[in-house]
Structure formats: C-alpha cells, structure tokens
Design a protein around this motif. Sequence first.
Motif, short mmCIF file in Angstrom:
data_model
loop_
_atom_site.label_atom_id
_atom_site.label_comp_id
_atom_site.label_asym_id
_atom_site.label_seq_id
_atom_site.Cartn_x
_atom_site.Cartn_y
_atom_site.Cartn_z
N ALA A 1 6.02 -9.87 27.51
CA ALA A 1 5.84 -9.00 26.20
C ALA A 1 6.83 -9.16 25.47
O ALA A 1 6.55 -8.99 24.17
CB ALA A 1 5.35 -7.61 26.90
N ARG A 2 8.02 -9.08 25.77
CA ARG A 2 9.30 -9.14 24.94
C ARG A 2 9.15 -10.32 24.00
O ARG A 2 9.67 -10.46 22.93
CB ARG A 2 10.37 -9.03 25.84
CG ARG A 2 10.96 -7.74 26.11
CD ARG A 2 12.47 -7.58 26.72
NE ARG A 2 12.71 -8.52 27.90
CZ ARG A 2 12.33 -8.32 29.12
NH1 ARG A 2 11.93 -6.93 29.45
NH2 ARG A 2 12.73 -9.12 30.11
N ARG B 1 2.04 -7.88 29.80
CA ARG B 1 2.57 -6.90 30.54
C ARG B 1 2.05 -6.48 31.58
O ARG B 1 2.44 -6.53 32.79
CB ARG B 1 3.15 -5.84 29.72
CG ARG B 1 3.64 -4.75 30.27
CD ARG B 1 4.87 -4.87 30.77
NE ARG B 1 5.47 -3.89 31.63
CZ ARG B 1 5.24 -3.81 32.89
NH1 ARG B 1 4.35 -4.23 33.61
NH2 ARG B 1 5.82 -2.62 33.66
N HIS B 2 0.58 -6.40 31.77
CA HIS B 2 -0.09 -5.72 32.64
C HIS B 2 -1.05 -6.87 33.36
O HIS B 2 -1.74 -6.55 34.02
CB HIS B 2 -0.93 -4.62 32.46
CG HIS B 2 -0.05 -3.54 31.75
ND1 HIS B 2 0.88 -2.82 32.81
CD2 HIS B 2 0.38 -3.12 30.46
CE1 HIS B 2 1.48 -1.93 31.93
NE2 HIS B 2 1.23 -2.10 30.41
N THR C 1 12.42 -15.79 33.99
CA THR C 1 12.32 -15.12 35.16
C THR C 1 12.33 -15.79 36.53
O THR C 1 12.52 -15.16 37.64
CB THR C 1 11.22 -13.93 35.09
OG1 THR C 1 10.11 -14.46 35.05
CG2 THR C 1 11.57 -12.99 33.83
N GLN D 1 6.61 -8.28 32.00
CA GLN D 1 7.63 -7.52 31.03
C GLN D 1 8.31 -8.56 30.20
O GLN D 1 8.41 -8.23 28.79
CB GLN D 1 8.56 -6.61 31.71
CG GLN D 1 7.86 -5.48 32.55
CD GLN D 1 8.88 -4.85 33.41
OE1 GLN D 1 9.95 -5.47 33.87
NE2 GLN D 1 8.64 -3.52 33.77
N ARG E 1 8.83 -9.45 37.43
CA ARG E 1 8.96 -8.93 36.15
C ARG E 1 8.42 -9.73 35.20
O ARG E 1 8.94 -9.59 33.89
CB ARG E 1 10.09 -7.94 36.07
CG ARG E 1 10.15 -6.75 36.84
CD ARG E 1 11.28 -5.79 36.51
NE ARG E 1 11.34 -4.97 37.25
CZ ARG E 1 11.78 -4.55 38.47
NH1 ARG E 1 12.43 -5.57 39.16
NH2 ARG E 1 11.79 -3.33 38.99
N HIS E 2 7.80 -10.84 35.33
CA HIS E 2 7.24 -12.05 34.16
C HIS E 2 6.64 -11.41 33.24
O HIS E 2 6.40 -11.74 31.83
CB HIS E 2 6.92 -13.18 34.62
CG HIS E 2 5.72 -13.19 35.20
ND1 HIS E 2 5.33 -12.73 36.51
CD2 HIS E 2 4.36 -13.61 34.69
CE1 HIS E 2 3.99 -12.75 36.88
NE2 HIS E 2 3.53 -13.51 35.66
N CYS F 1 0.73 -8.29 23.82
CA CYS F 1 1.96 -8.00 24.58
C CYS F 1 1.41 -7.26 25.84
O CYS F 1 1.80 -7.27 26.93
CB CYS F 1 2.72 -6.87 23.70
SG CYS F 1 3.75 -7.70 22.84
N TYR F 2 0.34 -5.94 25.67
CA TYR F 2 -0.33 -5.35 26.58
C TYR F 2 -0.91 -5.98 27.77
O TYR F 2 -0.62 -5.85 28.97
CB TYR F 2 -0.99 -4.19 26.28
CG TYR F 2 -1.77 -3.00 27.18
CD1 TYR F 2 -1.07 -2.08 27.66
CD2 TYR F 2 -2.79 -3.69 27.81
CE1 TYR F 2 -1.48 -1.44 28.66
CE2 TYR F 2 -3.34 -2.78 28.89
CZ TYR F 2 -2.62 -1.50 29.35
OH TYR F 2 -3.30 -0.77 30.18
#
Length: 186
Positions: free
Chosen positions: A94-95, A117-118, A74, A91, A88-89, A113-114
């Motif tokens: 998490a992928r 993501r956050h 990203t 997100q 959005r790195h 992942c959570y």
Amino acid sequence: EPNWEFIETIPEFKKLGQTKQSTVWHQEGDVLTHTKLVTQQMHEQLSLIDGLTDDYKLMMLSAAICHDLGKGCTTKWDEEKKDWACKRHGQASARIIRTLFYHEDIDLREKVCYMARHHMTLHHIFDKPERTNKALIRMSCGMVTVHDMNILNWCDSMGSKNEMESEETANDRFSKVAATAMNLKC
C-alpha cells in the motif's frame, strides 16, 4: 493486457523479478512471475463479465498487478521455517502504491491500496471461525466490496502453484466467503 515490458522498467517491479517466495506456497518462482499469473487470472475473470466499466477493470487489474509489490522490501529468509517469508507485505504494498499512483485519481489509488493492504485477509478468513463474521463485516466497511476482495483472493490463489491449495479449495473458499457475506448482509 498490461504492458509488462514497461512495467518491468519500474524499479519496484523489477525488484520483484529477483525476489524469492515461499517454496511451500509459490512453486511458480519469483514474485514477478506470480504477479503476472495473478494478473492473467484477473484479466480472464473480468472478460467473463459483461457490462463492466473501464474504471472498474482498471481498479481490479491494478490490484492484481500491485497486490504483492511489498514483497520486494519485506521478503526475508526465515531460519525457523527454513523458507522465505514476507511479513506485512500488504502494508508495504500500500505504501509503494501510494507513491507510484500519487498523480492518479485518488479514488483509484486508495481502492488499490486497500485491496493490496488487505488481500491476505480472505486467505485466512476461516482459520479462526469465531473471528470470521467480524472480519467480513469489517471488510464490508472498507474501500471496496467483499465481492471484489473475493475475486482478487481467488485470482491470487490461482496464480500460485503449490500443493497446499487446489482450484477446488479456492472455489470452495470463494463460495463460502460469498455465502457468509450475503448472510451477514455485507
């Protein structure tokens, strides 16, 4: 201690060693260097707490190691800011984690992942005070506790070399997040 020699053979991590970061927030250099510093901070923090389970340590260290995996795909030069940006790195991280952790325990995978993501949420939790409580309550309904997210946030800050945020600033935010979460019973 993580086996960095092995980790760096994984293509997604190898790419982090070639990924530049914001010169304002990350004077330590590339994303892999930052990741190692964050992981070192996490290892040190966990070593100060007695009675932690191996599963908990694995989750927290995995979150530290993987929190910025998405920066490799990203990060772009932002002409307007004249700096590197990675929208959005979290997100994207998490992928990537879902792919890398596909055969791992689903609970571990989804918690890491959570967290990835956050992980930026607490960096900006007090930017708009009218949204702080709602954001913390929402976070308290997530896969891990606000406390765990707060530890990752502190380690992320301490693994960043910059003139924008001191250890005192990070400590103050950590304490303020903890107190606000406690007052909200989350």
